[in-house]
Scaffold this motif. Structure first.
Motif, PDB file in Angstrom:
ATOM      1  N   PHE A 154      59.495  50.436  -2.911  1.00 26.77           N
ATOM      2  CA  PHE A 154      60.319  51.229  -3.831  1.00 26.77           C
ATOM      3  C   PHE A 154      60.639  52.599  -3.245  1.00 26.77           C
ATOM      4  N   CYS A 155      61.634  53.253  -3.867  1.00 21.16           N
ATOM      5  CA  CYS A 155      62.060  54.603  -3.499  1.00 21.16           C
ATOM      6  C   CYS A 155      61.874  55.542  -4.671  1.00 21.16           C
ATOM      7  N   VAL A 156      61.731  56.811  -4.368  1.00 22.50           N
ATOM      8  CA  VAL A 156      61.537  57.839  -5.377  1.00 22.50           C
ATOM      9  C   VAL A 156      62.551  58.945  -5.077  1.00 22.50           C
ATOM     10  N   ILE A 157      63.451  59.184  -6.015  1.00 20.86           N
ATOM     11  CA  ILE A 157      64.582  60.092  -5.772  1.00 20.86           C
ATOM     12  C   ILE A 157      64.720  61.056  -6.939  1.00 20.86           C
ATOM     13  N   SER A 158      64.845  62.344  -6.640  1.00 20.62           N
ATOM     14  CA  SER A 158      65.204  63.311  -7.674  1.00 20.62           C
ATOM     15  C   SER A 158      66.725  63.398  -7.734  1.00 20.62           C
ATOM     16  N   LEU A 159      67.260  63.231  -8.933  1.00 19.20           N
ATOM     17  CA  LEU A 159      68.724  63.286  -9.079  1.00 19.20           C
ATOM     18  C   LEU A 159      69.245  64.705  -9.259  1.00 19.20           C
ATOM     19  N   SER A 160      68.363  65.691  -9.219  1.00 19.11           N
ATOM     20  CA  SER A 160      68.828  67.072  -9.366  1.00 19.11           C
ATOM     21  C   SER A 160      69.466  67.565  -8.072  1.00 19.11           C
ATOM     22  N   ASP A 161      70.670  68.114  -8.190  1.00 18.05           N
ATOM     23  CA  ASP A 161      71.312  68.686  -7.010  1.00 18.05           C
ATOM     24  C   ASP A 161      71.211  70.207  -7.008  1.00 18.05           C
ATOM     25  N   ASN A 162      70.199  70.738  -7.683  1.00 15.11           N
ATOM     26  CA  ASN A 162      69.976  72.185  -7.625  1.00 15.11           C
ATOM     27  C   ASN A 162      69.615  72.637  -6.215  1.00 15.11           C
ATOM     28  N   LEU A 163      68.919  71.786  -5.457  1.00 12.68           N
ATOM     29  CA  LEU A 163      68.397  72.206  -4.157  1.00 12.68           C
ATOM     30  C   LEU A 163      68.865  71.331  -2.996  1.00 12.68           C
TER      31      LEU A 163
END
Lengths: 261, 261
Positions: free
Chosen positions: A139-148
């Protein structure tokens, strides 16, 4: 504590208290919290764990770098500081922010501060356990926030993860200022995977009546049903629902993948 | 316990005891172990946690499906069974095996058994905490064992993960019967990423003198230094080493990614 030259030696522990309640807080973290003189973190997390002997330094959830600087300053003064993350501090949380601050510091600043990280149960693990075993294979773990980071990179990662047929856990799927990202990310997966691919919106798992777990599919899910407390799991091709005679529905991904796939 | 019709109602808890020692065992898991009448799992894990009131059913680490069947049979007899995984039972461990057994069962078998999963600290989290925050941005988690899935799928997933510039955690990197897979997987990453990409071999983290953490690069790492107790972390492009004035070396991945990348 003090060093050979009499300067105070501070200690900074970055600890994860789990996604909810005391049942997921490890003995290691409990011991570090007990030893700490100062707690630094997002207010609601600190309320869960502060003791009478703690100085509590609550801050807004978005000010990670300012919080890291404040924590390091106190540790450099000889305090025993615990920086508190919900979940695991190493997964989209305070541990990276502390090292960013250390790396960006002028020479000599904070040089006597020793930093240790204590792991915790992350939100994806609590959500996965509630469901069964949706992350039981790769599996993959991704933050969908494009703040950074640029949204184009997130798009690219989601697309390649779908092409690899990974199950996925999405952190930070949506916020008031970013209401569209979860829908767009699921749309990217939808271009690669079928509409029957499972999607789970796991909100506030472990937080009693606030907990809400919705099992849906790429074809039917409503992204607007997610909020800032939601952990999103997107299944791989082999992820399936198992309904028990009791009516309880589990979601799991088998350990095996047929060669034909 | 018994149901309305007098049949015994069994309970099966799939629990994760963390990758080592009691400091990473959550209160939830401790409570489930205390309540259990029977423990099922790999011998060395059970030795760590068995109490005087437990019936202990140890088995070899490779017999997951037979172990799942045995555990479900005992729960169906009305026992309170805890199936014990090291780490998190939802990450390449027993939770998926239990649901595979349930799904493959003839109608009626085990229908009264209630299954719950309790999360634990996984090996990648313990390794990441020891290092700093190498999984502090988007990452993938891949088992390199081809016992249950084709090697061609693993190759494809590793390649796409490298193209997506994910950090990666490799479970089951190597065994006596699979001595070549870690080297080949790292070779695939090497075709996409530069030779300076960080690679960490984290062996037996938390297990005292057995613990060994080696920080290396794609260009220099020796896969033969890994063994069955090794968790491998491959960095993203932005993953870096931060050496402190004390000489301690941390590895972390910043939360931000520059738009230029």
């Amino acid at each position: 504590m003090s060093g050979d030259d009499g300067r105070p030696l501070g200690r900074l522990s970055v600890v994860g208290v789990g996604p909810a309640g005391p049942e997921w807080l490890t003995p290691e973290v409990a011991a570090r919290l007990e030893a700490a003189t100062d707690l630094v973190g997002y207010g609601p997390y600190l309320e869960r764990i502060a003791g009478a002997h703690h100085r509590v330094h609550a801050s807004d959830n978005r000010e990670e770098l300012a919080r890291a600087t404040h924590a390091l300053d106190m540790a450099a003064e000889g305090r025993d500081v615990a920086v508190v993350s919900g979940g695991d501090p190493g997964v989209f949380a305070m541990a990276a922010a502390i090292f960013e601050a250390l790396e960006g510091a002028p020479a000599g600043r904070w040089e006597d501060v020793e930093v240790d990280v204590a792991p915790g149960v992350s939100a994806m693990q609590a959500a996965a356990a509630r469901l069964g075993a949706p992350l039981g294979n790769d599996f993959c773990v991704i933050s969908l926030s494009d703040n950074l980071k640029p949204w184009s990179l997130i798009q690219r990662r989601v697309r390649l993860a779908a092409e690899a047929d990974f199950a996925m856990a999405f952190y930070n799927p949506i916020s008031r200022s970013r209401p569209w990202q979860l829908g767009e990310a699921l749309g990217i997966v939808r271009e690669v995977q079928g509409p029957d691919t499972l999607v789970v919106l796991a909100t506030a798992v472990g937080r009693g009546e606030r907990e809400d777990v919705q099992i849906s599919t790429l074809g039917e899910v409503d992204p607007a049903a997610a909020n800032m407390s939601t952990l999103v799991i997107v299944g791989a091709t082999s992820t399936r629902v198992l309904e028990r005679p009791s009516g309880r529905r589990h979601v799991y991904t088998p350990r095996y993948v047929e060669a034909a796939q």
